[in-house]
Design a protein around this motif. Structure first.
Motif, PDB file in Angstrom:
ATOM      1  N   GLN A  75      37.524  44.854  43.650  1.00 25.83           N
ATOM      2  CA  GLN A  75      37.691  46.322  44.019  1.00 25.83           C
ATOM      3  C   GLN A  75      39.172  46.624  44.365  1.00 25.83           C
ATOM      4  O   GLN A  75      39.861  45.833  44.683  1.00 25.83           O
ATOM      5  CB  GLN A  75      36.832  46.481  45.152  1.00 25.83           C
ATOM      6  CG  GLN A  75      35.307  46.724  44.742  1.00 25.83           C
ATOM      7  CD  GLN A  75      34.540  47.114  45.989  1.00 25.83           C
ATOM      8  OE1 GLN A  75      34.541  46.789  47.043  1.00 25.83           O
ATOM      9  NE2 GLN A  75      33.772  48.093  45.593  1.00 25.83           N
ATOM     10  N   GLU A  86      46.584  44.858  34.243  1.00 30.17           N
ATOM     11  CA  GLU A  86      45.741  45.791  33.594  1.00 30.17           C
ATOM     12  C   GLU A  86      46.780  46.419  32.284  1.00 30.17           C
ATOM     13  O   GLU A  86      46.847  47.487  32.209  1.00 30.17           O
ATOM     14  CB  GLU A  86      45.450  46.864  34.723  1.00 30.17           C
ATOM     15  CG  GLU A  86      44.761  46.625  35.776  1.00 30.17           C
ATOM     16  CD  GLU A  86      44.131  47.850  36.522  1.00 30.17           C
ATOM     17  OE1 GLU A  86      43.440  48.758  35.872  1.00 30.17           O
ATOM     18  OE2 GLU A  86      44.626  48.075  37.695  1.00 30.17           O
ATOM     19  N   HIS A 116      40.165  45.618  35.641  1.00 29.36           N
ATOM     20  CA  HIS A 116      39.005  46.101  36.030  1.00 29.36           C
ATOM     21  C   HIS A 116      37.815  46.397  34.970  1.00 29.36           C
ATOM     22  O   HIS A 116      36.945  46.693  35.285  1.00 29.36           O
ATOM     23  CB  HIS A 116      39.460  47.671  36.297  1.00 29.36           C
ATOM     24  CG  HIS A 116      40.032  47.663  37.724  1.00 29.36           C
ATOM     25  ND1 HIS A 116      41.238  48.141  37.937  1.00 29.36           N
ATOM     26  CD2 HIS A 116      39.514  47.448  39.184  1.00 29.36           C
ATOM     27  CE1 HIS A 116      41.741  48.439  39.159  1.00 29.36           C
ATOM     28  NE2 HIS A 116      40.563  47.653  39.937  1.00 29.36           N
ATOM     29  N   TYR A 155      34.886  45.500  40.255  1.00 23.37           N
ATOM     30  CA  TYR A 155      36.081  46.492  39.870  1.00 23.37           C
ATOM     31  C   TYR A 155      35.755  47.816  40.466  1.00 23.37           C
ATOM     32  O   TYR A 155      35.057  47.891  41.312  1.00 23.37           O
ATOM     33  CB  TYR A 155      36.005  46.797  38.122  1.00 23.37           C
ATOM     34  CG  TYR A 155      34.621  47.367  37.726  1.00 23.37           C
ATOM     35  CD1 TYR A 155      34.226  48.637  37.770  1.00 23.37           C
ATOM     36  CD2 TYR A 155      33.834  46.208  37.429  1.00 23.37           C
ATOM     37  CE1 TYR A 155      33.040  48.793  37.284  1.00 23.37           C
ATOM     38  CE2 TYR A 155      32.696  46.556  36.723  1.00 23.37           C
ATOM     39  CZ  TYR A 155      32.139  47.915  36.842  1.00 23.37           C
ATOM     40  OH  TYR A 155      30.970  48.360  36.349  1.00 23.37           O
ATOM     41  N   ARG A 156      36.707  48.630  40.549  1.00 24.53           N
ATOM     42  CA  ARG A 156      36.744  49.787  41.245  1.00 24.53           C
ATOM     43  C   ARG A 156      35.664  50.641  40.969  1.00 24.53           C
ATOM     44  O   ARG A 156      35.077  50.752  40.020  1.00 24.53           O
ATOM     45  CB  ARG A 156      38.020  50.657  41.018  1.00 24.53           C
ATOM     46  CG  ARG A 156      38.076  51.435  39.847  1.00 24.53           C
ATOM     47  CD  ARG A 156      39.144  52.261  39.942  1.00 24.53           C
ATOM     48  NE  ARG A 156      40.494  51.859  39.771  1.00 24.53           N
ATOM     49  CZ  ARG A 156      41.248  51.716  38.577  1.00 24.53           C
ATOM     50  NH1 ARG A 156      40.522  52.064  37.250  1.00 24.53           N
ATOM     51  NH2 ARG A 156      42.436  51.267  38.320  1.00 24.53           N
TER      52      ARG A 156
END
Lengths: 241, 385
Positions: A43, A171, A203, A236-237
Motif C-alpha cells: 500500500q 512504477e 501497484h 496496492y493503494r
C-alpha cells in the motif's frame, strides 16, 4: 539465478521533520539472487519508495546494511556511491524523468557523458540501445515530441546504456495505457532474460506474471511473499472512492 | 557527449533563460567597457590638448642665483653667471628624443623701459606661441602682427592710459596698441608685450632671450625625462619642471579615472548579483533534472562542473557582445561628452579583458548556485522515488 546478489539486513529509515519522527522502514530483511525479476508491492506508505531509494544508493538508511554484488553501499567512501550508481545501476522512473532539452539519443547518452569514452563510441552504444528498445528512428526527437510509451522506452534505454547488472524501476507503467504497459513489461522481461536483475515497484497486480518473486511490504518491512500471502493482504493503494 | 555539450544544449534550447543570463552580464560588461573607453579617450584628448593648461617646463639662464622672494616681494638676489640665453640655441629643444611631446616653445625677453616717464616691464614674445601657451588670456583687439605693434596688460594700460589704436613711444620707436589684455590677477597685468625682435632691439640684446616656457604633453612620458633631455642639449640653461602644473593635470585625470573605476566596480557588483539570482533561479527550476543527473551517477563535481561550464559559456558570449556594445556606446556618447574632436581610444587588451572579467564574474557568481545544486538530495530532487 544464483548467489545472493542483493543482501539487505535490518534496514531502518526514520524521517524526522517538523519535530516528528516517521519510521518508513523497520528492520527490512531481503535477499535476492542474481538474475531475479523482483516485484515489490504494498500500500501507499508501506515503504516501497524509500526501500528503492536506499537500494539505489540515493538515500542513507538510519540503520542496517545494503550489499549489492558484495559491495556494502553505505560503507563506500566519498563519491564512490555515485560511481556505484553509474556502473551498477539503471534507474527507470514512473515520470520518465527525461531531460527536456536533450534529444532521445542525448538522453540515452547522459550516463556515458562522464565516462572516458570516445564520442563515436558513446554515440554508437546509445544508438545500439535505442535500437534494442525499438526507437532508433526517434533518436533525434525531443521528449516533448514523443508519446508516454516512447518516453518510457527512452528511459529504459538510458538505464541500459551502461550495461548495468541491476535495474531499479519505480512504477514504470504507472502512467501508461494497458497496451503500452504490456509492451514495457515485455521489454523489461526480455532484459531480465538476458541476465539483468530487476527490482520493480508496482501497484498493478497484473504485472505479477512477469516477476520471479513478488514481495509485499507493510509498515516498513517485508510482510509476505506472493503467492504465500494470506488472503486479504493489501497489495496496492486502495482505490479512491 | 560530455558535460560541455550538455551545457551547450541547455543554453541553446532554453533560449529565454540563456538570454537573461547573457543580457545580465552583457549590460554590465558593456557599461564597464564604455566607461573605461570613455575615460581613456578623454584622457588622450586631454593629453593632446595639454597646451591649454600652459607651460610645464621653464628654461632660464644657468646661474648661481638665489632670488630672495616671498609673496611677490623681492628682497634681493645674488647672481653669478649668465643673465640670458642665446636664441639660436633654442632650436636644439626640438632635437631631443621626446620632441614629439613638445607642443609649444615660447621664448621671451624681459626688460625695463621708460614709457611716458614711467618705468614699465616690457616683454618680447613670439605672438603665435605666447597666445597659444596662455590660453586663459582674454584679449580685446588682436595680438601684435609686426615689430611696431604692442599689446598692453590691464594694469599697464591703466597706468599709461592706453586705449586701443593709441600710439606710444618706447626708446624712440613708435608702437601702435593693437590689443588690451583683460585683468588676469597675475604679473601679466603689468606687461607691455611686443615681438621678440622688437624687444631685442629696444633692450639692445639681439639674439638673446631671458627665459623660455615649454608646454610638453607629458602623460605618457615622465616630465623629468624631457627636462633631462633639454638640459642635455642646452648645457648653459637651467631647466625646471613646473611640478605643480603637471601634478594638478594628472590629479584631475586621475580623479576621473578613479571615478570611472569605482563606477565600473559598482556595475560589476550589480552584474554579479544578477548572475547569482539568475543561476539560483535556474538551479531551483532544474531540481528534478539535477536529481536525475545524480541518480544516474553524476558526482557532485560533475554537477558543479556542468553549472560552471554553462556560466562560463554564457560569460564568454556576454563578454564579447558586451565589448562590442560598450565600444558602440562609446562611439555614440563620446562626441557629447568630449569638447574637441576626440577619437575613441582602442585598447587591444580591453577585448580579452572584458571576456576574462565576464568569465570571472560569471564563474564566481555561479559558484554558490553550483554548490547548492551539487548538495541537493537526489530523492528530494526526484520526488518520484
Amino acid at each position: 539465478m544464483s548467489g545472493r546478489f542483493i543482501e539487505i539486513s535490518a534496514l531502518e529509515k526514520v524521517f524526522t521533520g517538523e519535530g516528528k519522527a516517521v519510521a518508513a522502514l523497520r528492520g527490512l530483511e531481503l535477499s535476492v539472487p542474481e538474475g531475479t525479476f523482483l516485484g515489490v508491492m504494498g500500500q501507499s506508505g508501506s515503504g516501497k519508495s524509500t526501500f528503492l531509494a536506499i537500494l539505489g544508493g540515493l538515500c542513507h538508511p538510519s540503520a542496517g546494511t545494503v550489499c549489492v554484488d558484495g559491495i556494502d553501499l553505505y560503507g563506500l567512501p566519498g563519491e564512490r556511491l555515485a560511481d556505484f550508481r553509474r556502473e551498477y545501476l539503471g534507474f527507470v522512473f514512473q515520470a520518465h524523468n527525461l531531460v527536456a532539452y536533450l534529444t532521445a539519443l542525448e538522453n540515452v547518452m547522459l550516463p556515458l557523458s562522464v565516462k572516458r569514452m570516445s564520442r563515436v563510441a558513446k554515440r554508437a552504444r546509445a544508438l545500439d540501445v535505442l535500437e534494442q528498445v525499438g526507437l532508433s528512428d526517434r533518436a533525434d526527437h525531443l521528449p516533448s515530441a514523443m508519446s508516454g510509451g516512447e518516453q518510457e522506452r527512452v528511459a529504459i534505454a538510458r538505464a541500459l546504456v551502461n550495461e548495468p547488472p541491476l535495474i531499479l524501476a519505480d512504477e514504470p507503467t504507472g502512467s501508461l495505457d494497458t497496451d503500452t504497459s504490456a509492451e514495457i513489461m515485455a521489454l523489461l522481461k526480455h532484459l531480465n532474460d538476458q541476465g539483468i536483475t530487476i527490482v520493480m515497484v508496482t501497484h498493478n497486480p497484473e504485472n505479477q506474471q512477469f516477476f520471479h518473486r513478488t514481495v509485499v511490504l507493510r509498515d516498513g518491512r517485508v510482510d509476505c511473499e506472493l503467492p504465500a500471502c494470506e488472503a486479504g493482504t493489501p497489495l496496492y493503494r486502495p482505490a479512491r472512492v | 557527449m560530455n558535460l560541455g555539450s550538455i551545457a551547450l544544449s541547455n543554453l541553446r534550447r532554453r533560449k529565454t533563460r540563456a538570454a537573461f543570463l547573457i543580457a545580465g552580464l552583457l549590460i554590465g560588461i558593456a557599461t564597464v567597457v564604455a566607461l573605461l573607453t570613455l575615460t581613456s579617450s578623454l584622457t588622450v584628448e586631454a593629453q593632446n590638448n595639454m597646451e591649454n593648461y600652459g607651460a610645464n617646463i621653464l628654461i632660464t639662464p644657468q646661474s648661481n642665483a638665489m632670488t630672495l622672494t616671498y609673496g611677490g616681494v623681492t628682497v634681493g638676489d645674488l647672481s653669478v653667471g649668465a643673465r640670458d640665453l642665446s636664441q639660436a640655441g633654442l632650436g636644439k629643444i626640438l632635437t631631443i628624443p621626446n620632441r614629439k611631446n613638445i607642443a609649444i616653445v615660447a621664448p621671451k625677453l624681459l626688460g625695463a623701459v621708460t614709457v611716458k616717464g614711467k618705468t614699465m616691464l616690457l616683454m618680447g614674445v613670439r605672438p603665435d606661441a605666447e597666445f597659444r601657451i596662455k590660453r586663459w588670456w582674454v584679449l580685446d583687439g588682436r595680438p601684435m602682427g609686426n615689430d611696431a605693434e604692442l599689446v598692453a596688460g590691464s594694469a599697464a594700460a591703466g597706468e599709461l592710459g592706453l586705449q586701443m589704436g593709441d600710439y606710444v613711444r618706447i626708446g624712440g620707436k613708435r608702437f601702435t596698441v593693437t590689443g588690451l589684455l583683460h585683468e588676469t590677477g597675475s604679473q601679466d597685468d603689468n606687461l607691455l608685450l611686443t615681438t621678440l625682435a622688437a624687444a631685442q632691439s629696444l633692450l639692445h640684446k639681439p639674439g638673446r632671450v631671458s627665459m623660455v616656457e615649454v608646454a610638453a604633453q607629458c602623460s605618457n612620458c615622465p616630465i623629468e625625462k624631457i627636462v633631462a633631455q633639454i638640459s642635455g642639449v642646452l648645457p648653459g640653461a637651467k631647466v625646471t619642471a613646473m611640478q605643480q602644473v603637471v601634478k594638478s593635470r594628472m590629479h584631475a585625470l586621475g580623479q576621473f579615472r578613479s571615478f570611472s573605476l569605482a563606477a565600473a566596480g559598482v556595475v560589476l557588483g550589480i552584474e554579479a548579483l544578477v548572475v547569482f539570482l539568475t543561476m539560483m533561479g535556474s538551479v531551483n527550476e532544474r531540481t528534478r533534472e539535477i536529481g536525475v543527473f545524480r541518480a544516474i551517477g553524476f558526482r557532485r563535481g560533475h554537477v558543479i562542473g556542468l553549472i560552471l561550464i554553462e556560466a562560463a559559456v554564457a560569460s564568454v558570449l556576454a563578454g564579447l557582445l558586451g565589448y562590442l556594445a560598450g565600444m558602440g556606446t562609446t562611439y555614440v556618447v563620446l562626441p557629447f561628452v568630449a569638447e574637441g574632436s576626440a577619437h575613441v581610444a582602442w585598447a587591444p587588451l580591453l577585448a580579452p579583458g572584458a571576456v576574462l572579467i565576464a568569465v570571472a564574474i560569471g564563474a564566481a557568481a555561479s559558484l554558490y548556485p553550483a554548490l547548492h545544486a551539487s548538495r541537493m538530495d537526489p530523492t528530494e530532487a526526484l520526488r518520484a522515488l
